[in-house]
Design an enzyme around this catalytic site. Structure first.
Site, PDB file in Angstrom:
ATOM      1  N   CYS A 113       0.816  -1.222   0.000  1.00 55.32           N
ATOM      2  CA  CYS A 113       0.000   0.000   0.000  1.00 55.32           C
ATOM      3  C   CYS A 113       0.849   1.272   0.000  1.00 55.32           C
ATOM      4  O   CYS A 113       0.320   2.365  -0.199  1.00 55.32           O
ATOM      5  CB  CYS A 113      -0.963  -0.016   1.179  1.00 55.32           C
ATOM      6  SG  CYS A 113      -2.188  -1.327   0.989  1.00 55.32           S
ATOM      7  N   HIS A 256      -3.289   7.109   2.429  1.00 52.85           N
ATOM      8  CA  HIS A 256      -3.700   5.815   1.869  1.00 52.85           C
ATOM      9  C   HIS A 256      -5.042   5.438   2.491  1.00 52.85           C
ATOM     10  O   HIS A 256      -5.271   5.649   3.686  1.00 52.85           O
ATOM     11  CB  HIS A 256      -2.644   4.760   2.177  1.00 52.85           C
ATOM     12  CG  HIS A 256      -3.100   3.380   1.829  1.00 52.85           C
ATOM     13  ND1 HIS A 256      -3.493   3.044   0.552  1.00 52.85           N
ATOM     14  CD2 HIS A 256      -3.267   2.255   2.592  1.00 52.85           C
ATOM     15  CE1 HIS A 256      -3.865   1.773   0.541  1.00 52.85           C
ATOM     16  NE2 HIS A 256      -3.738   1.282   1.756  1.00 52.85           N
ATOM     17  N   ASN A 286     -10.114  -0.144  -0.554  1.00 57.54           N
ATOM     18  CA  ASN A 286      -8.653  -0.050  -0.604  1.00 57.54           C
ATOM     19  C   ASN A 286      -8.183  -0.541  -1.979  1.00 57.54           C
ATOM     20  O   ASN A 286      -8.225  -1.742  -2.261  1.00 57.54           O
ATOM     21  CB  ASN A 286      -8.055  -0.906   0.527  1.00 57.54           C
ATOM     22  CG  ASN A 286      -6.531  -0.836   0.567  1.00 57.54           C
ATOM     23  OD1 ASN A 286      -5.900  -0.278  -0.329  1.00 57.54           O
ATOM     24  ND2 ASN A 286      -5.951  -1.419   1.589  1.00 57.54           N
TER      25      ASN A 286
END
Ligand code: UT7
Length: 331
Positions: A113, A256, A286
């Site tokens: 990520c 993020h 996500n």
């Protein structure tokens, strides 16, 4: 050394939407639980024939069109992804070919990520070195291909998408714009908490790895959650501190998007006001390497990111990987 700016942005999300209600029919969960524990309402899922390079190419084309240049003008293409089309050749090569970027070199960068944040920093270093004038950083992930849709603890979290940012030297006239600083940290002792166990050299694909569902994302959610809140706070605080800046100086934090509670937990600790933080996890989930460009696009669209604003990007992910960077927005 030339200063570096982000000069264009492009994004792509596949049209198919997977809602929380859809997931209720697939696993033992509820829309309310997902909303309350993660902040996610829906995510986009790529069509079966679409792979990461296709989504990355779409996003790249939007970025190039926004800047009015062709792929042939690119010096380098960095592709941030944990879901490459294949282990090799690099997805950067596939996107380079699609774009006709015949002068460009490039490679794939894997940091889960944090991939896009690290790609942006690496691309900025190429421009700052004075050897490159146009570097395209692409973040693209087809997470739906490595998600176990029988595992309710992970399948609710992820979506597919892509984004691209073009990096260039700042002109003399806008010398205050562009990259300011980056801070990063990796901690491999956290490697077991979030991983795709099989398919690499440790556990090559076999009938057994498929049967044991080891080609999917495996996560110990609470461990990752705690680390993410702590590190997002620490990375952001440190990069601000060492530049003599305060949280109140930040125009917008683009974090993020892994879980709304991770973002709000870290931001409350920092003393950032909700209006300083971009959250769009409700619509995309996500998307791993695509969250930062997708959130940046929304910040611009909502009038929350304008020329001259101080923008802070922050990410935490599997590995563990973490980091934060500061930019003065250039357009
Ligand atoms: O970029 C990095 C990527 N990953 C992350 O950042 C993920 C970080 N972690 C998280 O976001 C959260 O830990 C999750 C959303 C994954 C889980 O939320 P949680 O509040 O930490 O739940 P939990 O794991 O502590 O589980 C609480 C309960 C458990 O039931 P019992 O044992 O208390 O009966 C789970 O089985 O919630 C259950 N549960 C669910 N219930 C309904 C887990 N997933 C679900 C679900 N629907 N989808």
């Amino acid at each position: 050394m030339p200063k570096v700016k982000i000069s264009a942005l492009g994004c792509y999300v596949p049209p198919r939407v997977l809602t929380n209600k859809d997931l209720e029919r697939m696993v033992d969960t509820s829309s309310e639980w997902i909303m309350e524990r993660t902040g996610i309402c829906e995510r986009h899922i790529a069509a079966p024939e679409m792979a990461t390079s296709d989504m990355g190419t779409e996003a790249a084309r939007v970025a190039l069109a926004a800047r009015g240049i062709s792929g042939a003008e690119l010096d380098a293409i960095l592709v941030c992804t944990v879901t490459p089309d294949m282990l090799f050749p690099a997805t950067a090569c596939l996107i380079q070919d699609h774009l006709g970027a015949h002068r460009a070199w490039g490679f794939d960068l894997i940091a889960a990520c944090s991939s896009f944040l690290y790609g942006l920093t690496t691309g900025a270093a190429l421009i700052a070195a004075g050897t490159h004038r146009k570097v395209l950083v692409v973040g693209a992930d087809t997470m739906s291909r490595i998600i176990d849709y029988t595992d309710r603890a992970t399948c609710i979290l992820f979506g597919d998408g892509a984004g691209a940012m073009l990096l260039e030297p700042t002109g003399e006239a806008d010398d205050s714009a562009g990259f300011i600083d980056f801070i990063g940290e990796i901690d491999g002792s956290g490697g077991d908490f979030l991983k795709m166990p099989a398919g690499g050299s440790r556990l090559p694909a076999s009938a057994e790895t498929v049967e044991k569902r080891l080609h999917f994302v495996h996560q110990q959610g609470q461990q990752v959650f705690k680390y993410a809140v702590k590190k997002m706070y620490e990375m952001c605080s440190e990069v601000l501190d060492r530049n003599g800046l305060k949280p109140s100086d930040v125009g917008v934090l683009i974090p993020h998007q892994a879980n709304r509670r991770i973002i709000t937990g870290a931001c409350e600790r920092m003393g950032l006001k909700p209006e300083q933080v971009l959250i769009n996890i409700d619509r995309y989930g996500n998307t791993t390497s695509a969250t930062l460009p997708l959130a940046t696009r929304d910040a611009i669209a909502q009038g929350r990111l304008k020329k001259g604003d101080l923008v802070m990007f922050a990410a935490v992910g599997a590995g563990y990987t973490a980091g934060a960077s500061l930019w003065r927005w250039a357009y």
